[in-house]
Design a protein around this motif. Structure first.
Motif, PDB file in Angstrom:
ATOM      1  N   UNK A 105       0.853  -1.173   0.000  1.00 19.57           N
ATOM      2  CA  UNK A 105       0.000   0.000   0.000  1.00 19.57           C
ATOM      3  C   UNK A 105       0.895   1.230   0.000  1.00 19.57           C
ATOM      4  N   UNK A 106       0.537   2.188  -0.800  1.00 20.56           N
ATOM      5  CA  UNK A 106       1.270   3.446  -0.850  1.00 20.56           C
ATOM      6  C   UNK A 106       0.380   4.506  -0.218  1.00 20.56           C
ATOM      7  N   UNK A 107       0.835   5.108   0.877  1.00 14.87           N
ATOM      8  CA  UNK A 107       0.027   6.047   1.657  1.00 14.87           C
ATOM      9  C   UNK A 107       0.670   7.426   1.533  1.00 14.87           C
ATOM     10  N   UNK A 108      -0.197   8.443   1.204  1.00 18.83           N
ATOM     11  CA  UNK A 108       0.358   9.794   1.111  1.00 18.83           C
ATOM     12  C   UNK A 108       0.363  10.451   2.478  1.00 18.83           C
ATOM     13  N   UNK A 109       0.791  11.685   2.530  1.00 15.89           N
ATOM     14  CA  UNK A 109       0.943  12.373   3.808  1.00 15.89           C
ATOM     15  C   UNK A 109      -0.404  12.680   4.462  1.00 15.89           C
ATOM     16  N   UNK A 110      -1.517  12.610   3.642  1.00 18.48           N
ATOM     17  CA  UNK A 110      -2.859  12.817   4.200  1.00 18.48           C
ATOM     18  C   UNK A 110      -3.476  11.521   4.676  1.00 18.48           C
ATOM     19  N   UNK A 111      -2.692  10.467   4.698  1.00 16.60           N
ATOM     20  CA  UNK A 111      -3.130   9.144   5.149  1.00 16.60           C
ATOM     21  C   UNK A 111      -4.119   8.507   4.184  1.00 16.60           C
ATOM     22  N   UNK A 112      -4.072   8.924   2.945  1.00 15.13           N
ATOM     23  CA  UNK A 112      -4.907   8.300   1.932  1.00 15.13           C
ATOM     24  C   UNK A 112      -4.103   7.237   1.207  1.00 15.13           C
ATOM     25  N   UNK A 113      -4.771   6.124   0.917  1.00 18.33           N
ATOM     26  CA  UNK A 113      -4.114   5.022   0.204  1.00 18.33           C
ATOM     27  C   UNK A 113      -4.155   5.344  -1.280  1.00 18.33           C
ATOM     28  N   UNK A 114      -2.979   5.547  -1.893  1.00 13.61           N
ATOM     29  CA  UNK A 114      -2.897   5.915  -3.316  1.00 13.61           C
ATOM     30  C   UNK A 114      -2.653   4.700  -4.197  1.00 13.61           C
ATOM     31  N   UNK A 115      -2.042   3.665  -3.645  1.00 11.36           N
ATOM     32  CA  UNK A 115      -1.816   2.424  -4.404  1.00 11.36           C
ATOM     33  C   UNK A 115      -2.048   1.266  -3.450  1.00 11.36           C
ATOM     34  N   UNK A 116      -2.817   0.266  -3.916  1.00 12.60           N
ATOM     35  CA  UNK A 116      -3.047  -0.941  -3.136  1.00 12.60           C
ATOM     36  C   UNK A 116      -3.034  -2.127  -4.089  1.00 12.60           C
ATOM     37  N   UNK A 117      -2.008  -3.006  -3.937  1.00 11.00           N
ATOM     38  CA  UNK A 117      -1.835  -4.097  -4.904  1.00 11.00           C
ATOM     39  C   UNK A 117      -2.911  -5.155  -4.779  1.00 11.00           C
ATOM     40  N   UNK A 118      -3.642  -5.183  -3.658  1.00  9.87           N
ATOM     41  CA  UNK A 118      -4.703  -6.172  -3.507  1.00  9.87           C
ATOM     42  C   UNK A 118      -5.925  -5.795  -4.348  1.00  9.87           C
ATOM     43  N   UNK A 119      -6.029  -4.499  -4.743  1.00 11.79           N
ATOM     44  CA  UNK A 119      -7.118  -4.024  -5.585  1.00 11.79           C
ATOM     45  C   UNK A 119      -6.554  -3.516  -6.910  1.00 11.79           C
ATOM     46  N   UNK A 120      -7.426  -3.091  -7.752  1.00 10.37           N
ATOM     47  CA  UNK A 120      -6.999  -2.498  -9.013  1.00 10.37           C
ATOM     48  C   UNK A 120      -6.592  -1.046  -8.815  1.00 10.37           C
TER      49      UNK A 120
END
Length: 557
Positions: A105-120
Motif C-alpha cells: 500500500x502506498x500512503x500519502x501524507x494525508x493518510x490516503x491510500x494511493x496504491x493498493x496491490x490487492x485491488x486495481x
C-alpha cells in the motif's frame, strides 16, 4: 542371648553378606548420585537449548522481516514514484509481489491510500487503517515494523513493515508491505526439536504473532488466543503439568518477544526411567549378594575352623600339620602356622646371638677406652692434660662409633671416616684434601685409623700445617695386597723432630701399627710431617670378627 552373641561376634556368613552389601550399597548410592547429576545436567542442557532455540527462532523471524524490508527499500526507490507514475508503480509492484503472499500500500501524507496491490488501480482512496504506523515513518524518516492485526480484506492476521518514500521535496509517501503471519511457519518449520517443545511470538502489544509446537520432530503452527496468549496454550493439554523450562528473546529489529518452552516432565522422563532401572537392578544385585555370601560363607567356614584348631596346637607347643583345603590363601596361612613354631625358636636363638654380640662390642669398647686412659695417664704431666687428652680421644672414638652404628657396626667408608674425623679442623676447606679408591673398613680398623687421624690433625692444628692459613694437608690411600694410607703436610712452619714421644706419637705410631698388624713410617721433614701407614688389607676390610681389638690388646703394655 543367641542374637546378642551374633550381634557382638557375627559369623563368617554374616560378615560375607555384610561385605557384599558394603560393596554393593556404595555402588548403588554412586549410581543414584550419577542419576541426580544426570538430571541436573539434563535440566541445564535443556535450559541452554531452550535459550538457544529462542534466539534461533527470533533470528529467523528477524531475517524474514529484514528480507521484507529489503524488498520494500527496492520498491520505494522505484523511478515511477519519483515521476508520479503511480499506475505503473502499481503494476510493477503487484508483479514483483506475486506469489509471495505480500501486499503493498502506498500512503500519502494525508493518510490516503494511493496504491493498493490487492485491488486495481486507482484504489478507492480510503484512509490507511494504521495511521500511527504511517505517522511514525513520516516523522522519523525511518522504517518501522508494526504489530499483528487482522485484515478483513485478506481474512487473516498480518504484520506490516512501513518505509519512507523520499522525493525531491522530502518524504512524500509511506510504502507499507503487509504479510500474513502464517508465512512464519515455513521459516521455523525446519527446527529439529524433541516432542512437546513450543514457541510463541508476541508483538510489542502482547498479541500473538505466531505460535508453534513440535510434532514428529518439526515445529508446526498452533492456533491459540490472539490477546495475551500463554505458552501453556501453545504446548496444549498433554498431562505434562505447568512446570516449564522456558526462555525469551526480544528482537532488536521488531521489538517482538520470542518465547520457547518445554515441560520439565519431558526432560524428566529419561531420569525416571533411570531411577526405575536402578531400583530393579539394585534389588536383583542385593539378592545375588546375599546368595553369594551364603554360598561362599559355608565354603570358607570349615577350613577356617581347622585353622583355629591348628593355631591352638601351636600355642600349646604341639606339632601342627597343614590342613587340606583348595583355597590358596587358607593353605598359605596353614603353611605359615606350621612354620611358626620353628621360626619362633629361630628368633629366640637370634636374640640370644645378638645379645652376645652386643656384649662383645661393649667389652671391646670398654677395653679400648681403658687402654687409651692408661696411655693418656702415663703420658700426661698433670690431671688437666690427662682430661683434655682423654676427652679428645673419646670424641674421636664417638665419631667413629656414630659412623659404625649407621652401618650396623659392620663397616664404614674410608672417605666418610676421614671427612668425619677432620670435620672439626675445617675439613671442608681448601687446606685439607683427601683422595683414594672406595674402601670399607671394619670396626677395629675404623676406630684405630680414626683415632690416628684425629691425633695427626690435632698436632697439625697446634704446631703443623693447619696452624697457618697457607698450610695444606693431603690424605691419600691405595689398595693392593696392603692398605697404604699417607698423611702429608706442607706450607706450615718448619718441622723439628720432638725430643721425646708423647701420647699423640704413641697413638699414631705404636698403637696404630700394632692394632692393624702393620707398620707406620713417621718422617719429620722440614717442609712438613709425612705419616704413612701400611697394613694387610685383610686386617682392615670387613670380615667375621673374633677376639679383642688390636688396640685393646695393646692396652696391656
Amino acid at each position: 542371648m543367641a542374637l546378642w552373641r551374633l550381634w557382638r561376634r557375627p559369623t563368617l556368613l554374616v560378615h560375607l553378606i555384610a561385605f557384599g552389601l558394603m560393596v554393593l550399597v556404595p555402588a548403588l548410592l554412586f549410581s543414584a548420585y550419577l542419576i541426580v547429576q544426570f538430571s541436573q545436567q539434563q535440566q541445564e542442557i535443556a535450559a541452554a537449548q531452550v535459550n538457544d532455540t529462542a534466539e534461533i527462532v527470533s533470528n529467523a523471524i528477524d531475517r524474514e522481516i529484514y528480507g521484507l524490508l529489503t524488498s520494500g527499500r527496492v520498491l520505494a526507490a522505484s523511478p515511477t514514484l519519483v515521476d508520479g507514475r503511480l499506475a505503473q508503480f502499481h503494476e510493477r509492484t503487484a508483479a514483483a509481489l506475486a506469489g509471495t503472499f505480500t501486499t503493498a500500500e502506498l500512503v500519502d501524507r494525508d493518510m490516503r491510500v494511493r496504491v493498493e496491490t490487492q485491488e486495481g488501480f486507482p484504489p478507492s482512496g480510503e484512509r490507511f487503517a494504521d495511521e500511527a504506523l504511517a505517522r511514525n515513518v513520516l516523522d522519523t524518516h525511518q522504517p518501522a515494523v508494526s504489530g499483528v492485526s487482522f485484515r478483513e480484506k485478506r481474512g487473516e492476521f498480518v504484520y506490516q513493515v512501513a518505509l519512507p518514500v523520499r522525493l525531491e521535496e522530502g518524504v512524500g509517501y509511506v510504502l507499507v508491505l503487509s504479510k500474513a503471519t502464517t508465512s512464519f511457519e515455513a521459516v521455523i518449520a525446519d527446527r529439529n526439536l524433541p516432542s512437546r517443545w513450543s514457541a510463541i511470538i508476541k508483538d510489542t502489544a502482547g498479541k500473538r504473532v505466531f505460535a508453534a509446537v513440535t510434532s514428529d520432530g518439526r515445529m508446526r503452527a498452533r492456533q491459540i488466543s490472539y490477546d495475551n496468549p500463554s505458552i501453556i496454550e501453545a504446548i496444549g493439554n498433554a498431562g505434562m503439568g505447568t512446570d516449564l523450562i522456558e526462555a525469551s528473546t526480544v528482537s532488536n529489529l521488531s521489538g517482538w518477544t520470542t518465547t520457547v518452552a518445554v515441560p520439565s516432565a519431558v526432560i524428566g522422563r529419561p531420569v525416571m526411567r533411570s531411577w526405575l532401572l536402578l531400583v530393579g537392578v539394585g534389588a536383583l544385585l542385593l539378592a545375588f549378594s546375599v546368595a553369594l555370601g551364603i554360598t561362599f560363607g559355608r565354603r570358607l567356614a570349615d577350613p577356617i575352623l581347622k585353622l583355629s584348631q591348628q593355631a591352638g596346637k601351636i600355642g600349646r607347643g604341639d606339632p601342627a600339620t597343614m590342613i587340606s583345603t583348595d583355597i590358596a590363601e587358607l593353605a598359605q596361612v596353614s603353611k605359615v602356622l606350621a612354620q611358626a613354631s620353628r621360626e619362633r625358636r629361630e628368633a629366640e636363638e637370634q636374640n640370644r646371638f645378638l645379645m652376645r654380640e652386643m656384649s662383645h662390642r661393649a667389652k671391646n669398647q670398654y677395653a679400648l677406652i681403658a687402654a687409651i686412659a692408661r696411655r693418656a695417664a702415663n703420658e700426661s704431666a698433670d690431671t688437666t692434660q690427662f682430661l683434655a687428652t682423654l676427652s679428645e680421644a673419646l670424641n674421636s672414638l664417638a665419631r667413629s662409633a656414630d659412623l659404625l652404628s649407621s652401618g650396623g657396626w659392620h663397616s664404614v667408608s674410608m672417605a666418610e671416616l676421614v671427612a668425619t674425623q677432620l670435620q672439626a679442623f675445617n675439613s671442608g676447606s681448601h687446606q685439607i684434601v683427601h683422595d683414594g679408591p672406595a674402601l670399607s673398613l671394619n670396626a677395629t680398623a675404623a676406630q684405630t685409623v680414626g683415632l690416628a687421624l684425629h691425633e695427626l690433625a690435632t698436632n697439625a692444628a697446634k704446631y703443623g700445617a693447619l696452624s697457618t692459613p697457607d698450610g695444606k694437608v693431603a690424605i691419600t690411600w691405595t689398595c693392593g695386597e696392603n692398605l697404604t694410607l699417607s698423611w702429608r703436610e706442607s706450607g706450615g712452619p718448619p718441622v723439628t723432630k720432638p725430643r721425646h714421644s708423647g701420647f699423640g706419637t704413641l697413638v699414631t705410631q705404636k698403637m696404630t701399627a700394632r692394632g692393624l698388624g702393620g707398620s707406620v713410617d713417621m718422617d719429620y721433614a722440614t717442609t712438613g710431617i709425612v705419616w704413612v701407614l701400611t697394613a694387610p688389607l685383610d686386617a682392615v676390610v670387613p670380615q667375621q670378627e673374633s677376639g679383642e681389638s688390636g688396640i685393646a690388646g695393646d692396652g696391656g703394655d
